[in-house]
Design a protein around this motif. Structure first.
Motif, mmCIF file in Angstrom:
data_model
loop_
_atom_site.group_PDB
_atom_site.id
_atom_site.type_symbol
_atom_site.label_atom_id
_atom_site.label_comp_id
_atom_site.label_asym_id
_atom_site.label_seq_id
_atom_site.Cartn_x
_atom_site.Cartn_y
_atom_site.Cartn_z
ATOM 1 N N LYS A 110 7.951 -9.923 -11.063
ATOM 2 C CA LYS A 110 6.724 -9.385 -10.487
ATOM 3 C C LYS A 110 5.984 -10.463 -9.707
ATOM 4 N N ALA A 111 5.515 -10.097 -8.521
ATOM 5 C CA ALA A 111 4.757 -11.057 -7.714
ATOM 6 C C ALA A 111 3.431 -11.373 -8.402
ATOM 7 N N PRO A 112 3.188 -12.636 -8.745
ATOM 8 C CA PRO A 112 1.935 -12.981 -9.431
ATOM 9 C C PRO A 112 0.721 -12.852 -8.512
ATOM 10 N N LYS A 113 -0.408 -12.471 -9.094
ATOM 11 C CA LYS A 113 -1.673 -12.427 -8.355
ATOM 12 C C LYS A 113 -2.264 -13.836 -8.363
ATOM 13 N N ILE A 114 -2.544 -14.350 -7.185
ATOM 14 C CA ILE A 114 -2.890 -15.759 -7.030
ATOM 15 C C ILE A 114 -4.353 -15.929 -6.632
#
Length: 420
Positions: free
Chosen positions: A110-114
């Motif tokens: 999953k693309a992490p929220k940055i």
């Protein structure tokens, strides 16, 4: 069998034979833009597709499902890629799984929220992380004290600390820059914000922010910091409830013998350090090695990445993925860390053995992780206030910047128990 059914089955069979994956190589010879390759990987994850990170295989390559849109995106961004059949992909994975190979395949899910912790507006210096996120086309949100104190950190998987001073001493720029407009304006803005948030002093407000970030990590967050944000963060934690600021910073005297009041049990990475009392010196404490590098000439200033077991220590292995084990050094307000003042529970990922200094360290606190990276800009050896920013178009294969992006993808990995 009806002809139409036979044709359909033949079509399905041909699809199976031609099924393929995309391999994004990350070695030195076959990847022309390592930094944007991370952006492609993030882009694929954001589309709810999984990616396999092939640790120690061709520089830490990425294996992902084939698709015309991914091919086009790689071409647009200038990222080298290879089409491999399913049988070739399986052969690679079989090779990696061999007990004789110090390699492993880690699934990124999953693309992490940055989030990037940074003040609004332009600063007289730039930030390597925001530059490389922008260059790699990885989205991020900028937050600052108000959001942190209002518990907005829980919205994000990964947090970068801009080159902040969490001690309330305004970066220890007083000696050289106290008469410059940007220093005067920045100090006034910080004091105004502290008052708005209900604090009498900037040091108190920054200390409260540091505690919120500490709790974010303990609760399971991923934190990355560079340069002065590393040691000033730990100093703020150790000095919780202790006034270490001189009058020119907060309007009153510091606590007598404040060194004895420090609590090293509260810090993430450092212990037994001695604070620099003089406001005229551009230094926070004995943690930093910048002034102790007389035997490290620029032409031989490199640090080596540690070699971990990919199958047993996946986390540090991920963070050290690169196309070289020797990375060009670079300086900053906090250039490197005194190894004698690093807690024994903290892993040294990169070190300059010649000077006995750690450049890149990682640790666990509670359910979360932190990484501290010394220096200001991996492609600007001695960045100074007012210098022009680095143009990453000139450094698309930078090993030093790759270490930052390893940390960005790290939270996307399927959790695997660490043995170290």
């Amino acid at each position: 069998m009806p002809k139409s059914l036979f044709s359909f089955l033949l079509f399905l069979f041909s699809l199976q034979i031609s099924a393929s994956s995309i391999l994004i190589p990350m070695d030195a010879d076959y990847q022309k833009n390592h930094l944007k390759a991370y952006g492609i990987t993030y882009w694929v994850l954001a589309k709810q597709q999984k990616v396999q990170w092939l640790l120690n295989y061709r520089g830490g390559s990425f294996l992902m499902p084939d698709g015309e849109s991914i091919r086009k995106e790689c071409q647009i961004r200038g990222v080298s890629f290879e089409i491999v059949s399913d049988s070739q992909a399986n052969a690679i994975l079989d090779e990696i799984s061999s007990p004789s190979k110090n390699q492993d395949a880690v699934i990124l899910e999953k693309a992490p929220k940055i989030a990037v912790y940074s003040p609004q507006g332009n600063q007289p210096w730039d930030d390597a992380v925001t530059m490389v996120l922008t260059y790699a086309e990885i989205p991020y949100v900028t937050i600052y004290d108000e959001e942190v104190l209002n518990d907005k950190l829980a919205l994000y998987d990964w947090l970068h600390l801009h080159h902040e001073d969490f001690t309330g001493q305004y970066g220890k720029f007083y000696g050289a820059y106290r008469a410059t407009p940007w220093y005067i304006d920045g100090k006034a803005a910080s004091e105004k914000l502290a008052k708005k948030l209900g604090y009498d002093k900037v040091s108190q407000e920054k200390g409260a922010v540091a505690l919120k970030i500490r709790n974010y990590v303990i609760g399971g967050g991923f934190m990355f910091a560079m340069c002065s944000a590393t040691d000033s963060f730990d100093i703020a934690l150790a000095a919780d409830g202790v006034d270490i600021c001189e009058p020119m910073f907060d309007g009153d005297a510091s606590d007598p013998n404040y060194q004895a009041g420090l609590s090293f049990s509260k810090t993430f990475a450092f212990t037994d350090f001695v604070l620099e009392r003089s406001p005229m010196k551009y230094e926070f404490s004995s943690i930093d090695m910048t002034k102790k590098r007389g035997n490290v000439p620029k032409e031989s200033d490199y640090f080596s990445l540690m070699d971990f077991s990919a199958k047993w220590d996946a986390v540090p292995t991920m963070l050290c993925q690169n196309h070289t084990s020797l990375v060009k050094g670079f300086m900053g307000q906090t250039t490197a860390f005194n190894k004698s003042q690093i807690k024994p529970t903290v892993l040294v990922l990169g070190e300059n053995k010649l000077n006995g200094e750690a450049r890149y360290i990682h640790g666990i606190n509670g359910k979360g992780f932190f990484t501290f990276y010394g220096g200001h800009d991996p492609e600007d050896y001695q960045h100074r206030v007012g210098d022009p920013k680095t143009e990453l178009e000139l450094h698309p294969t930078s090993p030093g910047y790759r270490l930052i992006l390893n940390n960005v993808l790290f939270p996307a990995a399927r959790k695997k128990k660490q043995k170290t």
